[in-house]
Scaffold this active site. Structure first.
Site, PDB file in Angstrom:
ATOM      1  N   LYS A 206      10.899  19.100   2.724  1.00 42.83           N
ATOM      2  CA  LYS A 206       9.626  19.770   3.011  1.00 42.83           C
ATOM      3  C   LYS A 206       8.638  18.791   3.638  1.00 42.83           C
ATOM      4  O   LYS A 206       7.911  19.127   4.580  1.00 42.83           O
ATOM      5  CB  LYS A 206       9.052  20.366   1.718  1.00 42.83           C
ATOM      6  CG  LYS A 206       9.827  21.594   1.258  1.00 42.83           C
ATOM      7  CD  LYS A 206       9.552  21.991  -0.182  1.00 42.83           C
ATOM      8  CE  LYS A 206      10.515  23.121  -0.568  1.00 42.83           C
ATOM      9  NZ  LYS A 206      10.564  23.418  -1.978  1.00 42.83           N
TER      10      LYS A 206
ATOM     11  N   GLN B 118       7.500  22.596  -7.261  1.00 45.89           N
ATOM     12  CA  GLN B 118       8.960  22.667  -7.163  1.00 45.89           C
ATOM     13  C   GLN B 118       9.554  23.081  -8.509  1.00 45.89           C
ATOM     14  O   GLN B 118       9.207  22.523  -9.550  1.00 45.89           O
ATOM     15  CB  GLN B 118       9.512  21.301  -6.718  1.00 45.89           C
ATOM     16  CG  GLN B 118      10.999  21.302  -6.423  1.00 45.89           C
ATOM     17  CD  GLN B 118      11.379  22.167  -5.220  1.00 45.89           C
ATOM     18  OE1 GLN B 118      10.615  22.321  -4.274  1.00 45.89           O
ATOM     19  NE2 GLN B 118      12.562  22.735  -5.255  1.00 45.89           N
TER      20      GLN B 118
ATOM     21  N   ASP C 237       4.680  29.969  -1.800  1.00 44.14           N
ATOM     22  CA  ASP C 237       6.011  30.369  -2.283  1.00 44.14           C
ATOM     23  C   ASP C 237       6.087  31.880  -2.524  1.00 44.14           C
ATOM     24  O   ASP C 237       7.174  32.434  -2.678  1.00 44.14           O
ATOM     25  CB  ASP C 237       6.300  29.675  -3.622  1.00 44.14           C
ATOM     26  CG  ASP C 237       7.303  28.543  -3.504  1.00 44.14           C
ATOM     27  OD1 ASP C 237       8.117  28.573  -2.573  1.00 44.14           O
ATOM     28  OD2 ASP C 237       7.265  27.651  -4.362  1.00 44.14           O
TER      29      ASP C 237
END
Ligand code: GUN
Length: 285
Positions: free
Chosen positions: A52, A96, A119
């Site tokens: 990322k 994460q 997300d």
């Protein structure tokens, strides 16, 4: 032989567009910025987070990587999130997953402001997706839909089967397929007659997390197969949920692993981050 749906080519095109949009944002004095929190030292998560970081750098998106030790308390993580939530220079926030066991994942996700939830995991974004309102779509299912559409084959009216019912992939993938007017079935570990249901699918999305779970007999001739799995086979080689060699003999189109959905997940995060910056600043791209 099936058409191979290349995540490489598709994600490159999406990244190119994101790069141009980042340039236009910077021209208006806005530096799109993604904050990523990694708690602990799960090796797979570390690899994803580095990916990322690299993607952001390539596209002109600023990334702030926040690495916290494995014994981080929930309060410490929530305090970090509160700071990022209040920081106007941060447009997207990603925590994460998975998180260490002392931390309540849902409580952490719900601490992300929906407008920064790139997300698409917060209840507000999940709910908005359900009713078709503007929201952030979760990156992996959104990437699956992009791959399906890239084939030019119809989705509307087709029988779509999603294997797996996780909050991150299976459930939202089913919802997005429904939004495209597919007739959707979700199969999971308790489904009876799973192989037969798969064998009737015009579109099969495999997100069950088991190497070669989907065999050639479970593929309808002419189906489109989207393989979300990222597993290691007994020799340690990266593989998906689908027996690629057998499935590609029968499918019309299929995604490879690696080089498939994983790259699209990464690309869609960049799309969401740009979109977050646009929505928060009112900039034009
Ligand atoms: N872990 C595995 N996939 C994902 C994802 O899409 N987002 C986050 N935050 N964590 C993950």
């Amino acid at each position: 032989m099936a058409q191979i749906i290349s995540g490489k080519a598709l994600s490159a095109a999406i990244k190119e567009r994101a790069t141009q949009q980042a340039v236009r944002l910077r021209g208006q004095g806005i530096v799109p910025c993604l904050a990523v929190i990694l708690v602990g030292d799960d090796p797979a998560s570390a690899v994803y987070v580095r990916g990322k970081e690299k993607d952001c750098a390539e596209c002109g998106i600023e990334s702030r990587m926040i690495r916290m030790p494995a014994d981080t308390t929930q309060d410490a993580l929530l305090a970090e999130l509160a700071q990022l939530a209040a920081d106007d220079s941060v447009h997207g926030i990603l925590v994460q997953l998975p998180l260490p066991s002392q931390i309540d994942e849902r409580a952490v996700i719900e601490a992300i402001p929906p407008q920064k939830d790139v997300d698409g995991f917060t209840p507000v974004n999940v709910g908005r997706m359900m009713i078709g309102e503007e929201c952030f779509l979760p990156c992996t299912p959104a990437g699956c839909i992009e791959m399906l559409k890239s084939t030019g084959l119809p989705i509307a009216g087709k029988k779509a089967v999603v294997l797996g019912r996780s909050n991150i992939v299976g459930k939202p993938a089913a919802m997005l397929l429904l939004r495209e007017d597919a007739t959707v079935t979700i199969c999971h570990s308790r489904t009876e007659g799973l192989a037969q249901i798969c064998a009737e699918a015009d579109i099969l999305v495999a997100a069950i997390g088991k190497s070669n779970f989907v065999t050639g007999e479970m593929i309808k001739p002419g189906a489109v197969v989207i393989d979300v799995g990222i597993n290691r086979d007994e020799t340690g080689k990266l593989c998906g949920d689908v027996d690629f060699a057998a499935a590609s003999e029968k499918a019309a189109a299929i995604t490879p692993v690696p080089g498939g959905v994983g790259l699209m997940t990464r690309a869609m995060l960049l799309v969401n981050t740009i979109q977050a910056a646009v929505r928060q600043t009112g900039a034009k791209i």
